[in-house]
Motif scaffolding. Structure first.
Motif, PDB file in Angstrom:
ATOM      1  N   GLU A   2      70.835  91.747  33.611  1.00 45.55           N
ATOM      2  CA  GLU A   2      71.382  91.186  34.724  1.00 45.55           C
ATOM      3  C   GLU A   2      72.171  89.986  34.473  1.00 45.55           C
ATOM      4  O   GLU A   2      72.106  89.428  33.695  1.00 45.55           O
ATOM      5  CB  GLU A   2      70.486  90.970  36.096  1.00 45.55           C
ATOM      6  N   ARG A   3      73.216  89.985  35.359  1.00 46.72           N
ATOM      7  CA  ARG A   3      74.041  88.752  35.175  1.00 46.72           C
ATOM      8  C   ARG A   3      73.624  87.464  35.214  1.00 46.72           C
ATOM      9  O   ARG A   3      73.971  86.668  34.448  1.00 46.72           O
ATOM     10  CB  ARG A   3      75.375  88.891  36.173  1.00 46.72           C
ATOM     11  N   THR A   4      72.776  87.230  36.151  1.00 45.29           N
ATOM     12  CA  THR A   4      71.912  86.003  36.327  1.00 45.29           C
ATOM     13  C   THR A   4      71.113  85.822  34.777  1.00 45.29           C
ATOM     14  O   THR A   4      71.086  84.606  34.594  1.00 45.29           O
ATOM     15  CB  THR A   4      71.021  85.950  37.472  1.00 45.29           C
ATOM     16  N   GLU A   5      70.552  86.639  34.359  1.00 47.86           N
ATOM     17  CA  GLU A   5      69.654  86.560  33.293  1.00 47.86           C
ATOM     18  C   GLU A   5      70.589  86.096  32.088  1.00 47.86           C
ATOM     19  O   GLU A   5      70.212  85.282  31.095  1.00 47.86           O
ATOM     20  CB  GLU A   5      68.973  87.872  32.763  1.00 47.86           C
ATOM     21  N   HIS A   6      71.945  86.818  31.840  1.00 47.49           N
ATOM     22  CA  HIS A   6      72.686  86.293  30.858  1.00 47.49           C
ATOM     23  C   HIS A   6      73.203  84.828  31.225  1.00 47.49           C
ATOM     24  O   HIS A   6      73.312  84.013  30.071  1.00 47.49           O
ATOM     25  CB  HIS A   6      74.111  87.215  30.979  1.00 47.49           C
ATOM     26  N   ILE A   7      73.420  84.376  32.479  1.00 47.36           N
ATOM     27  CA  ILE A   7      73.832  83.105  32.444  1.00 47.36           C
ATOM     28  C   ILE A   7      72.630  82.290  32.255  1.00 47.36           C
ATOM     29  O   ILE A   7      72.975  81.238  31.373  1.00 47.36           O
ATOM     30  CB  ILE A   7      74.138  82.905  34.112  1.00 47.36           C
ATOM     31  N   SER A   8      71.240  82.511  32.592  1.00 53.24           N
ATOM     32  CA  SER A   8      70.314  81.654  32.169  1.00 53.24           C
ATOM     33  C   SER A   8      70.136  81.622  30.909  1.00 53.24           C
ATOM     34  O   SER A   8      69.869  80.386  30.148  1.00 53.24           O
ATOM     35  CB  SER A   8      69.088  82.258  32.839  1.00 53.24           C
ATOM     36  N   ARG A   9      70.438  82.594  29.974  1.00 53.59           N
ATOM     37  CA  ARG A   9      70.217  82.424  28.426  1.00 53.59           C
ATOM     38  C   ARG A   9      71.279  81.819  27.991  1.00 53.59           C
ATOM     39  O   ARG A   9      71.116  80.975  26.967  1.00 53.59           O
ATOM     40  CB  ARG A   9      70.384  83.953  28.043  1.00 53.59           C
ATOM     41  N   GLY A  10      72.470  81.799  28.586  1.00 54.44           N
ATOM     42  CA  GLY A  10      73.819  81.010  28.068  1.00 54.44           C
ATOM     43  C   GLY A  10      73.477  79.212  28.133  1.00 54.44           C
ATOM     44  O   GLY A  10      73.760  78.721  27.405  1.00 54.44           O
ATOM     45  N   ILE A  11      72.725  79.133  29.232  1.00 52.51           N
ATOM     46  CA  ILE A  11      72.521  77.725  29.443  1.00 52.51           C
ATOM     47  C   ILE A  11      71.512  77.192  28.696  1.00 52.51           C
ATOM     48  O   ILE A  11      71.403  76.147  27.942  1.00 52.51           O
ATOM     49  CB  ILE A  11      71.982  77.595  31.003  1.00 52.51           C
ATOM     50  N   ARG A  12      70.403  78.028  28.391  1.00 49.02           N
ATOM     51  CA  ARG A  12      69.385  77.905  27.486  1.00 49.02           C
ATOM     52  C   ARG A  12      70.103  77.577  26.055  1.00 49.02           C
ATOM     53  O   ARG A  12      69.374  76.856  25.348  1.00 49.02           O
ATOM     54  CB  ARG A  12      68.249  78.761  27.514  1.00 49.02           C
ATOM     55  N   ASP A  13      70.985  78.446  25.765  1.00 51.34           N
ATOM     56  CA  ASP A  13      71.692  78.509  24.200  1.00 51.34           C
ATOM     57  C   ASP A  13      72.213  76.883  24.222  1.00 51.34           C
ATOM     58  O   ASP A  13      72.395  76.454  23.089  1.00 51.34           O
ATOM     59  CB  ASP A  13      72.603  79.467  24.269  1.00 51.34           C
ATOM     60  N   SER A  14      72.742  76.441  25.071  1.00 52.37           N
ATOM     61  CA  SER A  14      73.531  75.079  25.061  1.00 52.37           C
ATOM     62  C   SER A  14      72.407  73.914  25.121  1.00 52.37           C
ATOM     63  O   SER A  14      72.829  72.944  24.620  1.00 52.37           O
ATOM     64  CB  SER A  14      74.351  75.011  26.494  1.00 52.37           C
ATOM     65  N   PHE A  15      71.538  74.068  24.984  1.00 54.30           N
ATOM     66  CA  PHE A  15      70.441  72.957  24.976  1.00 54.30           C
ATOM     67  C   PHE A  15      70.419  72.305  23.537  1.00 54.30           C
ATOM     68  O   PHE A  15      70.752  70.927  23.359  1.00 54.30           O
ATOM     69  CB  PHE A  15      68.939  73.169  25.362  1.00 54.30           C
ATOM     70  N   GLN A 132      79.638  77.454  27.494  1.00 54.92           N
ATOM     71  CA  GLN A 132      80.789  76.509  27.695  1.00 54.92           C
ATOM     72  C   GLN A 132      80.698  75.695  28.530  1.00 54.92           C
ATOM     73  O   GLN A 132      81.027  74.619  28.399  1.00 54.92           O
ATOM     74  CB  GLN A 132      81.971  77.481  27.481  1.00 54.92           C
ATOM     75  N   ILE A 133      80.374  76.252  29.847  1.00 53.74           N
ATOM     76  CA  ILE A 133      80.509  75.094  30.959  1.00 53.74           C
ATOM     77  C   ILE A 133      79.389  74.344  30.918  1.00 53.74           C
ATOM     78  O   ILE A 133      79.495  72.992  30.891  1.00 53.74           O
ATOM     79  CB  ILE A 133      80.231  76.102  32.453  1.00 53.74           C
ATOM     80  N   ALA A 134      78.243  74.889  30.472  1.00 51.93           N
ATOM     81  CA  ALA A 134      77.241  73.671  30.169  1.00 51.93           C
ATOM     82  C   ALA A 134      77.367  72.413  29.226  1.00 51.93           C
ATOM     83  O   ALA A 134      77.243  71.301  29.448  1.00 51.93           O
ATOM     84  CB  ALA A 134      75.879  74.302  30.041  1.00 51.93           C
ATOM     85  N   CYS A 135      78.139  72.939  28.092  1.00 50.83           N
ATOM     86  CA  CYS A 135      78.476  71.913  26.946  1.00 50.83           C
ATOM     87  C   CYS A 135      79.385  71.175  27.597  1.00 50.83           C
ATOM     88  O   CYS A 135      79.378  69.652  27.176  1.00 50.83           O
ATOM     89  CB  CYS A 135      79.011  72.937  25.694  1.00 50.83           C
ATOM     90  N   GLU A 136      80.304  71.383  28.227  1.00 53.56           N
ATOM     91  CA  GLU A 136      81.356  70.667  28.817  1.00 53.56           C
ATOM     92  C   GLU A 136      80.811  69.611  30.010  1.00 53.56           C
ATOM     93  O   GLU A 136      81.055  68.383  30.030  1.00 53.56           O
ATOM     94  CB  GLU A 136      82.699  71.486  29.545  1.00 53.56           C
ATOM     95  N   ALA A 137      79.713  70.209  30.770  1.00 53.12           N
ATOM     96  CA  ALA A 137      79.334  69.194  31.477  1.00 53.12           C
ATOM     97  C   ALA A 137      78.184  68.307  30.718  1.00 53.12           C
ATOM     98  O   ALA A 137      78.426  66.863  31.307  1.00 53.12           O
ATOM     99  CB  ALA A 137      78.063  69.972  32.522  1.00 53.12           C
ATOM    100  N   TYR A 138      77.720  68.555  29.601  1.00 51.24           N
ATOM    101  CA  TYR A 138      77.157  67.547  28.623  1.00 51.24           C
ATOM    102  C   TYR A 138      78.094  66.605  28.419  1.00 51.24           C
ATOM    103  O   TYR A 138      77.839  65.270  28.262  1.00 51.24           O
ATOM    104  CB  TYR A 138      76.508  67.976  27.627  1.00 51.24           C
ATOM    105  N   TRP A 139      79.092  66.878  27.931  1.00 55.88           N
ATOM    106  CA  TRP A 139      80.100  65.868  27.255  1.00 55.88           C
ATOM    107  C   TRP A 139      80.965  64.980  28.481  1.00 55.88           C
ATOM    108  O   TRP A 139      80.983  63.777  28.262  1.00 55.88           O
ATOM    109  CB  TRP A 139      81.432  66.788  26.825  1.00 55.88           C
ATOM    110  N   VAL A 140      81.259  65.707  29.496  1.00 58.61           N
ATOM    111  CA  VAL A 140      81.785  64.756  30.577  1.00 58.61           C
ATOM    112  C   VAL A 140      80.712  63.842  31.107  1.00 58.61           C
ATOM    113  O   VAL A 140      81.090  62.712  31.546  1.00 58.61           O
ATOM    114  CB  VAL A 140      82.430  65.533  31.612  1.00 58.61           C
ATOM    115  N   GLY A 141      79.443  64.352  31.436  1.00 58.67           N
ATOM    116  CA  GLY A 141      78.381  63.635  31.920  1.00 58.67           C
ATOM    117  C   GLY A 141      77.911  62.380  30.908  1.00 58.67           C
ATOM    118  O   GLY A 141      78.037  61.222  31.375  1.00 58.67           O
TER     119      GLY A 141
END
Length: 233
Positions: A2-15, A132-141
């Motif tokens: 599912e799309r939500t699972e892909h998004i969840s994995r992308g966020i985990r990839d960014s850690f 990518q969105i998570a990484c940019e959030a880390y950078w701006v934050g």
């Protein structure tokens, strides 16, 4: 999946990348404050030029009112490596034009390295964009936290910029362990060594060109050997 699972994995990839990106963002914010520049330059730079190493350089150039031509040349040399990223970055997975434009804009070193370590069948547009969105959030934050710290700390903080070098080292080791590409690692190391000796003033630019040339030679030789083996079979 599912799309939500892909998004969840992308966020985990960014850690893993975020552990280096967030401190770098703090370093950027601190440098901006310590250079006497306005606080809003931290989020403005982070959004206008989402490129950590370049932004750290731009702070000093802005503070010293560097000529525009010198700034443009610096941007070209420092970010020229992104030209080579485009050869293997999975932009074909992103269909929507707006999402594709963002994927190009947010194609940073950390995202490229983490994505390169993923198996082909596990890649997807939602997973890539979420990373990518998570990484940019880390950078701006991180930049905003750095600005806040810089406003209250009594003395300058030195050494945080080393986090950039440490982050690239960790990402390189992760990519090597996942792919077991010793020849590529040796070619990259040799390219850097030659570039540092021949053109120390622009070693990154020279090393990238040399590394790509060596990879092309290796690819052609491998293709030739494969063809010969097939012909003899």
């Amino acid at each position: 999946m599912e799309r939500t699972e892909h998004i969840s994995r992308g966020i985990r990839d960014s850690f893993s990348a975020g552990l280096g990106i967030f401190p770098l963002g703090i370093a950027l914010g601190l440098l901006i404050v310590q250079a006497g520049l306005p606080w809003w330059l931290a989020p403005a730079l982070s959004l206008a030029a989402f490129a950590g190493s370049l932004e750290l350089l731009l702070v000093g150039m802005v503070a010293t009112v560097t000529p525009l031509a010198a700034v443009a040349l610096t941007v070209l040399v420092v970010n020229f490596r992104h030209v080579f990223y485009a050869f293997s970055f999975p932009l074909h997975l992103v269909r929507h034009p707006v999402a594709k434009a963002y994927a190009v804009y947010a194609m940073i070193d950390e995202v490229y390295a983490v994505n390169a370590a993923l198996p082909e069948h596990e890649r997807s547009a939602p997973r890539l964009l979420a990373m990518q969105i998570a990484c940019e959030a880390y950078w701006v934050g991180g930049g905003m936290v750095g600005v806040a710290l810089g406003a209250v700390l009594p003395a300058p903080v030195k050494g945080l910029e080393f986090a950039l070098c440490a982050l690239f080292t960790v990402l390189t080791l992760d990519a090597f362990r996942s792919r077991k590409e010793l020849p590529s690692l040796l070619l990259a190391g040799g390219s850097v060594a030659v570039a540092l000796v021949l053109t120390p003033g622009m070693a990154l630019f020279t090393a990238l060109l040399l590394f790509v040339g060596l990879l092309m030679v290796r690819h052609l030789r491998t293709a030739r050997d494969t063809a010969q083996e097939t012909a003899h079979a």
